[in-house]
Design an enzyme around this catalytic site. Structure first.
Site, PDB file in Angstrom:
ATOM      1  N   HIS A   1      -5.115   1.077   3.010  1.00 21.79           N
ATOM      2  CA  HIS A   1      -6.199   1.257   3.993  1.00 21.79           C
ATOM      3  C   HIS A   1      -6.111   2.705   4.513  1.00 21.79           C
ATOM      4  CE1 HIS A   1      -9.290   0.235   6.699  1.00 21.79           C
ATOM      5  NE2 HIS A   1      -8.678  -0.551   7.546  1.00 21.79           N
TER       6      HIS A   1
ATOM      7  N   ARG B   1     -14.869  -1.897   0.417  1.00 24.83           N
ATOM      8  CA  ARG B   1     -13.794  -2.761   0.953  1.00 24.83           C
ATOM      9  C   ARG B   1     -13.659  -3.927  -0.016  1.00 24.83           C
ATOM     10  NH1 ARG B   1     -12.498  -4.741   6.987  1.00 24.83           N
ATOM     11  NH2 ARG B   1     -11.702  -2.625   6.902  1.00 24.83           N
TER      12      ARG B   1
ATOM     13  N   GLN C   1      -8.032   4.146   7.727  1.00 32.51           N
ATOM     14  CA  GLN C   1      -7.453   3.642   8.974  1.00 32.51           C
ATOM     15  C   GLN C   1      -6.303   4.544   9.424  1.00 32.51           C
ATOM     16  OE1 GLN C   1      -8.066   0.599  10.892  1.00 32.51           O
ATOM     17  NE2 GLN C   1      -6.788   1.803  12.261  1.00 32.51           N
TER      18      GLN C   1
ATOM     19  N   CYS D   1      -4.357  -1.724  14.283  1.00 25.57           N
ATOM     20  CA  CYS D   1      -5.641  -1.321  13.673  1.00 25.57           C
ATOM     21  C   CYS D   1      -6.774  -2.254  14.078  1.00 25.57           C
ATOM     22  CB  CYS D   1      -5.492  -1.264  12.168  1.00 25.57           C
ATOM     23  SG  CYS D   1      -5.012  -2.833  11.445  1.00 25.57           S
TER      24      CYS D   1
ATOM     25  N   ASP E   1       0.342  -4.962  12.848  1.00 25.19           N
ATOM     26  CA  ASP E   1      -0.912  -5.382  12.207  1.00 25.19           C
ATOM     27  C   ASP E   1      -0.878  -6.899  12.079  1.00 25.19           C
ATOM     28  OD1 ASP E   1      -3.265  -5.502  10.735  1.00 25.19           O
ATOM     29  OD2 ASP E   1      -2.364  -4.784   8.873  1.00 25.19           O
TER      30      ASP E   1
HETATM   31  N1   CP Z   1      -9.295  -1.933  11.372  1.00 21.71           N
HETATM   32  C1   CP Z   1     -10.310  -2.350  10.602  1.00 21.71           C
HETATM   33  O1   CP Z   1     -10.452  -1.928   9.450  1.00 21.71           O
HETATM   34  O2   CP Z   1     -11.147  -3.231  11.210  1.00 21.71           O
HETATM   35  P1   CP Z   1     -12.327  -4.056  10.530  1.00 21.71           P
HETATM   36  O3   CP Z   1     -11.698  -5.041   9.613  1.00 21.71           O
HETATM   37  O4   CP Z   1     -13.059  -4.689  11.672  1.00 21.71           O
HETATM   38  O5   CP Z   1     -13.209  -3.100   9.779  1.00 21.71           O
HETATM   39  N1  NVA Z   2      -3.998  -5.833   7.120  1.00 26.94           N
HETATM   40  C1  NVA Z   2      -5.277  -6.179   7.669  1.00 26.94           C
HETATM   41  C2  NVA Z   2      -6.015  -4.971   8.138  1.00 26.94           C
HETATM   42  C3  NVA Z   2      -7.325  -5.276   8.789  1.00 26.94           C
HETATM   43  C4  NVA Z   2      -8.086  -4.064   9.162  1.00 26.94           C
HETATM   44  C5  NVA Z   2      -6.103  -6.920   6.642  1.00 26.94           C
HETATM   45  O1  NVA Z   2      -6.030  -6.577   5.454  1.00 26.94           O
HETATM   46  O2  NVA Z   2      -6.803  -7.839   7.007  1.00 26.94           O
END
Ligand code: CP
Ligand code: NVA
Length: 315
Positions: free
Chosen positions: A128, A101, A131, A267, A226
């Site tokens: 992502h 990540r 997801q 998400c 989101d």
């Molecule tokens: N949806 C998602 O990726 O959640 P987190 O940021 O908690 O991993």
């Molecule tokens: N768009 C959001 C998704 C979180 C899972 C972010 O990048 O924070």
């Protein structure tokens, strides 16, 4: 080496295989209790997480393997003392599979260049994919199919989740409608837009980006939103973004313009009173916790598929 970097690289068959595998594992988890025995996953995190971290770690444990949480803020890479190339080449000597990540998508692509084990994108600023695979699984569970459904996404669309929806939905035969403010900081990136347009034309489905929330959501089977404040967005932008995205907040009133049996996805993490109201996310159409649960089944499926392809496990 097959990785999961973006869904742009994955064919409809590969996406369908991931969904089917996740469904099978979810139905009978005990059958997979030893499938990844003594295998090790390294989880590289530059950003926070609840779902991704826990679902990968629990999933690996449930399949007989082990997961290492690797926080880049305490790493030589994070301290600017070691390159991505050396970090990944070292890591591959210890572990069987990596998930990352990261902020910059380019850093993920750099990791992929050096990784001799499968690499899974667990979110970058750009995409992502894991997801959205879990989301498609969730939609299929609730609607019995993907083809021909209309998904409406409202809100921040220069966004990892939106880009992954663009790469996946038209490819899987779904109509996709985006409602977002005008401007390059709020609309999808050109590459994701072009991919969605080409896939939609190929599959004879509709794809549109509009600046009218009510028009975008009309007749939708699935409504998705989101965060307006993604992890990489500086906190001091919150006030301005509340105003810009305000018209795209998913409210109970707006939901009435979708189909009466529409489901609502986010998400997570979610802010009630921002991208949606509490009545929507806590209401009967919301499936956000099924969606969160499916992250784990999907992560198990992805590890299984990629480790099989790499020849690390048999069967
Ligand atoms: N949806 C998602 O990726 O959640 P987190 O940021 O908690 O991993
Ligand atoms: N768009 C959001 C998704 C979180 C899972 C972010 O990048 O924070």
């Amino acid at each position: 080496m097959r990785h999961l970097l973006t869904l742009e690289d994955w064919s409809p068959d590969q996406i369908a295989e991931a969904i089917a595998t996740a469904r099978t594992i979810k139905a009978n988890p005990a059958k997979y209790a030893d499938t990844l025995r003594r295998k090790t996953l390294c989880m590289i995190f530059e950003k926070p997480s609840l779902r991704t971290r826990l679902s990968f770690e629990a999933g690996m444990n449930q399949m007989g393997g082990h997961a290492i949480y690797y926080d880049t803020s305490t790493s030589p890479f994070g301290a600017g003392k070691e390159s991505i190339a050396d970090t990944v080449r070292t890591m591959c000597r210890y572990v069987d599979i990596i998930m990352a990540r990261l902020f910059k998508h380019e850093d993920l692509l750099e990791m992929a260049r050096y990784s001799t084990v499968p690499l899974i994108n667990a979110l970058t600023n750009f995409s992502h994919p894991g997801q959205i695979l879990a989301d498609l699984q969730t939609i299929e569970e609730h609607k019995g199919r993907l083809k021909g459904l209309k998904l409406a996404y409202l809100g921040d669309s220069f966004n990892n989740v939106t880009h992954s929806l663009l790469f996946a939905c038209p490819k899987m035969g779904m109509h996709l409608s985006i409602g977002c403010p005008e401007g390059k900081d709020y609309e999808p990136a050109a590459s994701a837009f072009a991919a969605a347009r080409a896939d939609a034309a190929r599959n004879g489905v509709e794809f549109e980006v509009s600046h009218d929330a009510a028009a975008a959501i009309r007749g939708a089977d699935v409504v998705y939103t989101d965060s307006w404040m993604s992890y990489h967005i500086p906190k001091d932008k919150a006030g301005a973004r509340m105003k810009i995205f305000g018209p795209y907040q998913v409210t109970g009133e707006l939901m009435k313009k979708a189909r009466p049996d529409a489901i609502f996805l986010n998400c997570l993490p979610a802010m009630r009173g921002m991208e949606q109201t509490a009545e929507v996310i806590d209401g009967p159409q919301s499936v956000v916790f099924d969606e969160a649960e499916n992250r784990m089944h999907m992560h198990k499926a992805l590890m299984l598929i990629l480790l099989r392809q790499a020849g690390t496990i048999q069967g």
